[in-house]
Design a protein around this motif. Structure first.
Motif, PDB file in Angstrom:
ATOM      1  N   ARG A 130       0.835  -1.214   0.000  1.00 16.54           N
ATOM      2  CA  ARG A 130       0.000   0.000   0.000  1.00 16.54           C
ATOM      3  C   ARG A 130       0.865   1.258   0.000  1.00 16.54           C
ATOM      4  NH1 ARG A 130      -1.243   1.915   6.189  1.00 16.54           N
ATOM      5  NH2 ARG A 130       0.768   1.259   6.999  1.00 16.54           N
ATOM      6  N   ILE A 131       0.272   2.376  -0.366  1.00 18.06           N
ATOM      7  CA  ILE A 131       0.955   3.664  -0.237  1.00 18.06           C
ATOM      8  C   ILE A 131       0.836   4.075   1.222  1.00 18.06           C
ATOM      9  CG2 ILE A 131       1.020   6.073  -0.975  1.00 18.06           C
ATOM     10  CD1 ILE A 131      -0.388   5.162  -3.555  1.00 18.06           C
ATOM     11  N   ILE A 132       1.946   4.147   1.913  1.00 18.23           N
ATOM     12  CA  ILE A 132       1.925   4.354   3.357  1.00 18.23           C
ATOM     13  C   ILE A 132       1.646   5.824   3.681  1.00 18.23           C
ATOM     14  CG2 ILE A 132       4.369   4.868   3.694  1.00 18.23           C
ATOM     15  CD1 ILE A 132       4.245   2.917   6.117  1.00 18.23           C
ATOM     16  N   PRO A 133       0.802   6.108   4.661  1.00 17.82           N
ATOM     17  CA  PRO A 133       0.532   7.502   5.036  1.00 17.82           C
ATOM     18  C   PRO A 133       1.668   8.086   5.870  1.00 17.82           C
ATOM     19  CG  PRO A 133      -0.689   6.035   6.455  1.00 17.82           C
ATOM     20  CD  PRO A 133      -0.002   5.158   5.442  1.00 17.82           C
ATOM     21  N   ASN A 134       1.711   9.392   5.936  1.00 15.96           N
ATOM     22  CA  ASN A 134       2.693  10.083   6.770  1.00 15.96           C
ATOM     23  C   ASN A 134       2.144  10.124   8.192  1.00 15.96           C
ATOM     24  OD1 ASN A 134       4.751  11.733   7.756  1.00 15.96           O
ATOM     25  ND2 ASN A 134       3.590  13.586   7.281  1.00 15.96           N
ATOM     26  N   THR A 135       2.558   9.160   9.001  1.00 16.09           N
ATOM     27  CA  THR A 135       1.990   9.074  10.341  1.00 16.09           C
ATOM     28  C   THR A 135       3.088   8.849  11.364  1.00 16.09           C
ATOM     29  OG1 THR A 135       0.476   7.814  11.708  1.00 16.09           O
ATOM     30  CG2 THR A 135       1.251   6.696   9.743  1.00 16.09           C
TER      31      THR A 135
END
Length: 502
Positions: free
Chosen positions: A186-191
């Protein structure tokens, strides 16, 4: 009584059932709710002695133990893992990483503590520790995404699912040896914090970078294959963290700079049930919780709001949890619906733990605990002696403990029906015994009332295993007179009368 609890409590004829909180939010849904976490009984306070920490980190429980990360130094940055037993004493039973590394816990399940060496400028190595000794069981050949409070969720066989690195953006890791079972790109979120939930055999996660649309995706937890995704959820490009899923497959999430959404998994797709504007700000490390009656708890501004799960309309709200700044609350919700919350104050000296009624109208308790920004209240221990754990900076981990040890199981034979028997002796002075039976694991309430209907004592208001039970009622501090005791369990209700004569 306290001496007995410190060194463990046995319950004749009952196999121990523990309150496990293996990840942030207490369970894989991250809902905060546990029907077996009971209020009432005989409450007392207990303190565990931990290595001094600069701030509080999440607490994790499994069986008769709990663990947490303690940040002991900023220069150089150091964090160790401290483990405790509910049954034996108040000091750590082992420490890991005292001399090196930034050892941050990702979860605690199957008697293994899962942790990583937090590399702020690189990828983190994940490893598993023996919960009894603190010894290393395995170290994975794979690295996970860096982040200060990333935490795992767990599959039905105990494998853990974590945010991966490079093209392994989500990984299912074999809990026995640290190998990967599957990966998802998946495209990983900025978290940098927990952002995945499991309900049944479906994993839910955020997807989307700073420059691409943000969606919720549903993944088959057995294969790692993405099944479908939600529509794009507008907002800014920054962190996406507040997230939970109900047992009936409704995802509740908050978009950074956007709305609160309720998104239903209908088996073939994710459909938006409702969305609503929310008062800003919403804390970065906020948890959304789901209560006993399925209503939703979420923070807006300085308050906690109780929200109708079908419409998104506000039902109730709490008092302000801080005087200034923002809150980053974490929840634990008892089987009776009582709300425990750490405010995660952005101004760390305003850190507190609160206890609210289910409707948030009554504030039962406020416990100051500074620097609780990353931590929250966590249940643990035996269901008959449940602990509610809290931490912050300094050397203390505090617990509110509720004992139901006045009730004992007197036979292991399963009764064939619910019943409440006449107390004996009757009349009595000052002690009498009350017996009852339940044929199956059930939610049970046993309480004593005076002739005016005022509650005098609550023996239990929670789940018990099937069996025959005995409770002891002590009227030493009560006047002579007629008293009533009532047993309620699902479709059963019975009241009997007893006489105290002095």
């Amino acid at each position: 009584i306290i001496f007995i609890f410190m060194f463990g409590v046995s319950h004749p004829g009952i196999s121990q059932v523990f309150l496990n909180s293996p990840t942030v939010g207490g369970n894989n849904n991250r809902s905060g709710y546990n029907e077996n976490f009971l209020d009432g009984g005989l409450p007392y306070n207990r303190t565990f002695n931990a290595p001094s920490s600069l701030w509080g980190m999440p607490l994790f429980t499994y069986g008769n133990k709990f663990v947490t990360t303690r940040y002991t130094s900023l220069s150089p940055l150091r964090a160790l893992i401290s483990a405790f037993s509910f049954g034996f004493g108040s000091n750590s039973i082992w420490l890991y990483g005292e001399s090196s590394g930034v050892n941050v816990i990702m979860g605690f399940d199957n008697d293994k503590v899962y942790a990583r060496d937090f590399q702020q400028n690189g990828y983190d190595t994940i490893f598993a520790l023996n919960s009894t000794t603190g010894s290393l069981i395995w170290k994975s050949r794979f690295t996970v995404e860096r982040g200060i409070i990333w935490t795992a969720v767990f599959t039905s066989n105990g494998d853990l699912i974590v945010p991966g690195s490079d093209n392994k953006r989500i990984m299912r890791i074999n809990n026995l040896n640290g190998d990967t079972v599957w990966t998802n790109s998946r495209i990983i979120p900025n978290t940098g914090a927990e952002c995945m939930c499991i309900n049944g055999n479906t994993l839910y996660a955020w997807q989307g970078s700073i420059t691409t649309p943000k969606t919720i995706i549903a993944i088959d937890a057995g294969t790692g294959i993405t099944k479908y995704s939600s529509p794009a959820l507008p907002g800014d490009g920054d962190q996406e963290i507040p997230f939970t899923v109900s047992r009936n497959g409704v995802v509740y999430c908050i978009r950074d700079g956007g709305m609160l959404y309720a998104i239903k998994d209908n088996g073939t797709g994710l459909n938006i049930l409702w969305s609503r504007d929310i008062p800003q700000p919403v804390g970065t490390y906020t948890q959304i919780a789901i209560g006993k009656d399925s209503t939703v708890y979420a923070p807006f501004g300085k308050k906690i709001f109780r929200i109708n799960q079908q419409t998104g309309v506000d039902l109730d709200s709490s008092i302000d949890l801080v005087n200034s700044g923002t809150i980053n609350p974490r929840f634990s919700i008892s089987g009776q619906g009582r709300i425990y919350v750490g405010n995660g104050a952005s101004d760390p000296v305003q850190g507190k733990y609160f206890t609210f009624s289910q409707d948030l109208h009554t504030t039962f308790q406020q416990i100051p605990f500074t620097y609780n920004y990353y931590s929250g209240p966590t249940w643990g221990g035996d269901i008959y002696v449940p602990h509610l754990l809290m931490t912050g900076n300094g050397t203390e981990i505090k617990a509110i403990v509720n004992s139901f040890d006045k009730i004992i199981n007197i036979t292991s034979v399963n009764p064939d029906k619910f019943d409440l028997y006449q107390n004996y002796p009757n009349p009595f002075n000052p002690v009498t015994k009350i017996n009852f039976s339940i044929p199956m694991r059930s939610h049970v309430s046993l309480k004593v009332y005076n002739i005016l209907g005022t509650e005098i004592e609550s023996f239990v208001d929670g789940y018990l295993n099937s069996g025959s039970y005995e409770a002891e009622f002590d009227g030493t501090n009560l006047p002579s007179g007629v008293y009533f005791y009532r047993l309620i369990s699902e479709d059963f209700e019975k009241t009997r009368k007893m006489n105290l004569i002095k």
